[in-house]
Design an enzyme around this catalytic site. Sequence first.
Site, mmCIF file in Angstrom:
data_model
loop_
_atom_site.group_PDB
_atom_site.id
_atom_site.type_symbol
_atom_site.label_atom_id
_atom_site.label_comp_id
_atom_site.label_asym_id
_atom_site.label_seq_id
_atom_site.Cartn_x
_atom_site.Cartn_y
_atom_site.Cartn_z
ATOM 1 N N HIS A 185 -7.487 -5.840 -0.359
ATOM 2 C CA HIS A 185 -6.375 -4.905 -0.480
ATOM 3 C C HIS A 185 -5.094 -5.619 -0.110
ATOM 4 C CE1 HIS A 185 -4.105 -1.282 -0.659
ATOM 5 N NE2 HIS A 185 -3.913 -1.194 0.635
ATOM 6 N N ASP B 14 -9.462 -4.246 -5.787
ATOM 7 C CA ASP B 14 -8.902 -3.556 -4.625
ATOM 8 C C ASP B 14 -9.700 -2.277 -4.364
ATOM 9 O OD1 ASP B 14 -7.323 -2.083 -2.791
ATOM 10 O OD2 ASP B 14 -5.491 -3.033 -3.539
ATOM 11 N N SER C 195 0.825 -1.198 0.000
ATOM 12 C CA SER C 195 0.000 0.000 0.000
ATOM 13 C C SER C 195 0.866 1.258 0.000
ATOM 14 C CB SER C 195 -0.945 -0.055 1.201
ATOM 15 O OG SER C 195 -2.047 0.780 1.021
#
Length: 517
Positions: A485, A458, A234
């Site tokens: 995610h 996602d 991320s």
Amino acid sequence: MRFSRLRTLIAAGLLAVASTACTTQVTAPPPSPSPVADTHALDRFYEQQLAWGDCAPYATGQQSQDVFRAAGLECARLTVPLDYANPRGATITLGVLRHRALDPANRIGSLVMNPGGPGGSGMEAAARLVPTVVNNAIGLRFDFVGFDPRGVGASRPRVQCLTDAERDAVRDSNPGTSDAAWTGQAADYAGKCVQRTEHGAAMLANMGTRDVVRDLDVLRAALGDAKLSYLGYSYGTQVGYSYAEAFPDRVRALLLDGAIDPAENDPDSLVAQGTGFSRAFGQFATECARHDGCALGRDPAKATTEFQSLVQPLMTAPARTGDSRHLSYRDAITGVVEAMYSSQSWSFLNTGLGLLRAGDGSILLRLADSYYERAADGRYSSLQDAYYAVRCVDNAPVPDPAAVRQRMIDAAPFLGWGRPDQGELDVCAHWPVPSTSQPHQPMTVPAAPPLVISTTGDPVTPYQAGVNLANVFHGGLLTVAGTQHTAFLHGDMCVDVAGLDYLVDGTQPAPGTRCPA
């Protein structure tokens, strides 16, 4: 409150989860890295020897105390300049944790990981992943390393803005739709960050990704690695590609999972993320409607209306939770957002919504607590304060927060006015120090091509962002089909084998590879 949090963490007792960033092409060049007038002044940082020892003193709460007890973990402090433009000035320290390679004869080096956030504890994330990696090539052939970035977790000083009680109060409050209310909360928050953080504005001015990247290079040298092997989730992908831009010849391998598009700006990212969450909510409603006992009914087209009719009464009458706390409208929205990070949590969410119909907000409050990293004893991690400190210097202030908020609401109507986080826009508008970088197309490409993992559904970092990042860096792309995610080391053998092959010997998956195959 955070909406666009870019993080990956394993929430104790719940599930593995993670979070995001933003989109629009920027034509102006980014600010240069902080200049170093006397490069020799950095030698003492690059040449330092880490003193490894027991991890217990690095624990910042009950969860870290528990995971730091695992066998084979050792911790140390890395010293870095507060301001790289003044390397002979004040210093700060970062907490570092490692699990040494179990096959030292075939050791490749260190694999440094960042779990996202900004503000996620890399020490805790690495410790939680150790039981997984000891059974694969990472545990055998790499020293597996997690670090707490500057201002975060066990690093000193930590960014400190609100007390635990003040944070509870903010979550319980209902600013409604008033721009003045959002602005007032944001200005108060930004002021407290300066007052309560050691070194004040000087610390906040040097909290950005620009500075984390410099710290990461010092850590690489202190670990004894000529080149960096890195795993970023991320927001951690932003740290990774920013490192590659700054130090392209010092990269051995970059595995970037849940990628951020380097050229996306903050408003467009928030809106894109809202679209992603809205899509995930629609998929949840559709799946839920197939089963008896769906808390939102059997018609997915009515799910948003059903949901808002269920949570809007919380604006004036919070729900009970079985103890002295209550579920506010804000926290109900946050709990649902938390559950959108992975379809594995949808059953748990439906149970929580069903209980809320009966006046019990306990499960949604647990989900919201997981999002904010609030422990059972009422203590919060440093994630949220560090999140703002990084985001507000990584992005220029938004001229019209109200307009962007409306775009976010239009993108995800099920979230209404309680979403986490519209507050970022207002907080950054009142931030006491200027931005030190901005979204841009990277100006250099690393010698070693990265592997980017991107998931089709996602909700936080859109699939296309991963495609764009892989193209910009001439890297490999692994597509994962699903609604979640991040995917690496989450139990999917197809994903894990591809990632391990890349980390060990640089083998990229064939173009067009998808998991499941």
